[in-house]
Write a protein that holds these residues in place. Structure first.
Motif, short mmCIF file in Angstrom:
data_model
loop_
_atom_site.label_atom_id
_atom_site.label_comp_id
_atom_site.label_asym_id
_atom_site.label_seq_id
_atom_site.Cartn_x
_atom_site.Cartn_y
_atom_site.Cartn_z
N GLY A 100 43.05 71.70 6.72
CA GLY A 100 43.39 70.69 5.93
C GLY A 100 43.25 70.49 4.68
O GLY A 100 43.47 69.43 3.98
N ALA A 101 42.86 71.74 4.10
CA ALA A 101 42.38 71.80 2.57
C ALA A 101 43.43 71.65 1.85
O ALA A 101 44.82 72.26 2.12
N ASP A 102 43.46 70.90 0.63
CA ASP A 102 44.44 70.96 -0.47
C ASP A 102 44.16 71.88 -1.55
O ASP A 102 43.37 71.37 -2.32
N LEU A 103 44.74 72.97 -1.17
CA LEU A 103 44.56 74.16 -2.20
C LEU A 103 44.98 73.78 -3.75
O LEU A 103 44.52 74.57 -4.43
N SER A 104 45.82 73.08 -3.93
CA SER A 104 46.06 72.52 -5.22
C SER A 104 44.99 72.09 -6.04
O SER A 104 44.73 72.00 -7.25
N ARG A 105 43.86 71.70 -5.17
CA ARG A 105 42.65 71.05 -5.94
C ARG A 105 41.42 72.10 -5.96
O ARG A 105 40.42 71.46 -5.87
N VAL A 106 41.95 73.26 -5.73
CA VAL A 106 40.91 74.36 -5.42
C VAL A 106 40.82 75.30 -6.90
O VAL A 106 42.01 75.94 -6.86
N ALA A 107 39.82 75.55 -7.37
CA ALA A 107 39.80 76.58 -8.62
C ALA A 107 38.96 77.67 -7.91
O ALA A 107 37.95 77.54 -7.35
N VAL A 108 39.38 79.16 -8.11
CA VAL A 108 38.73 80.01 -7.48
C VAL A 108 38.56 81.09 -8.68
O VAL A 108 39.41 81.79 -9.60
#
Length: 253
Positions: A100-108
């Motif tokens: 269910g993660a929102d990847l648009s809110r993740v920086a890598v």
């Protein structure tokens, strides 16, 4: 599929790009999440934490299975918070999305270079949760963190009201999570010798300053394995989760 921002520290302008990632994600934080003092964890795990989640301004160390950190990332971004991953090129973002993660809110930041602690420190300014892994890039691993460097990052997290989640050991961590995969659940096969993994069990222990350790047993359940959900989910095994309790003090008269 939403894509996360990715930076390789081998680039000369990595500092500028990391700063741009920080500013971009800082502007995305949801108002409701930014006003809370605790970042959410999966609902089934809330009894394990003294405040029901990860307190802002603290450092949390997680050892063992990466399932728990991924579940925390998923829950945090789903609630509208922002997350930065530093030195975790092998973390399965597809599994986090399935949770269910929102990847648009993740920086890598896959290759943080020779000083991943400095990169993590920059990202703590404006990002709700910074997850620090052990890799520098090109197969190199960072060494042990000295107590003095640990105190600097803990102070920065406290000043910025952000949370640092470290995969591995960390001197002076306010909360320590230990998790271990215990057994696997299989989707029933039509033919002997065929089938697929439908989930697994995870034993989790949480130790926090000023409180007794708490333990829980969870199942990571895939859709179609008896639970009514459309995402991977950590489900508490009945009567196994023990909430933390503060130690009783004996007072001498």
């Amino acid at each position: 599929m939403a894509r996360s921002g990715i930076v390789k520290a081998g680039q000369r302008d990595v500092s500028r790009e990391v700063d741009e990632l920080r500013r971009r994600l800082a502007g995305m934080s949801g108002d409701a999440v930014s006003e809370t003092s605790v970042l959410p964890v999966p609902e089934s795990m809330t009894p394990l934490f003294p405040r029901g989640g990860l307190s802002r301004g603290t450092v949390v160390a997680s050892a063992g299975a990466t399932t728990v950190p991924m579940a925390i990332i998923a829950e945090t971004t789903r609630a509208g918070a922002t997350v930065a991953l530093v030195g975790l090129p092998r973390l399965n973002l597809a599994a986090a999305k399935d949770m269910g993660a929102d990847l648009s809110r993740v920086a890598v930041v896959t290759e943080p270079g020779v000083d991943p602690l400095e990169v993590a420190g920059v990202l703590l300014d404006g990002i709700d949760l910074v997850v620090l892994g052990p890799e520098l890039g090109n197969g190199r691993m960072r060494g042990p963190v000295t107590p003095s460097r640990a105190r600097v990052l803990a102070g920065r997290a406290r000043k910025q009201s952000s949370t640092l989640l470290v995969l591995g050991d960390w001197p002076g961590a306010a909360v320590r999570i230990s998790s271990e995969v215990t057994d696997y659940r299989h989707v029933p096969a039509r033919r002997s010798g065929y089938g697929r993994i439908g989930g697994f069990g995870v034993d989790v222990q949480v130790s926090a300053s000023g409180a007794r350790s708490s333990t829980g047993r969870f199942d990571l359940v895939t859709p179609g394995m008896g639970e009514k959900q459309d995402v991977l989910q950590l489900v508490a095994v009945d009567a196994q989760v023990q909430a933390p309790a503060r130690p009783k003090l004996a007072v001498a008269n």
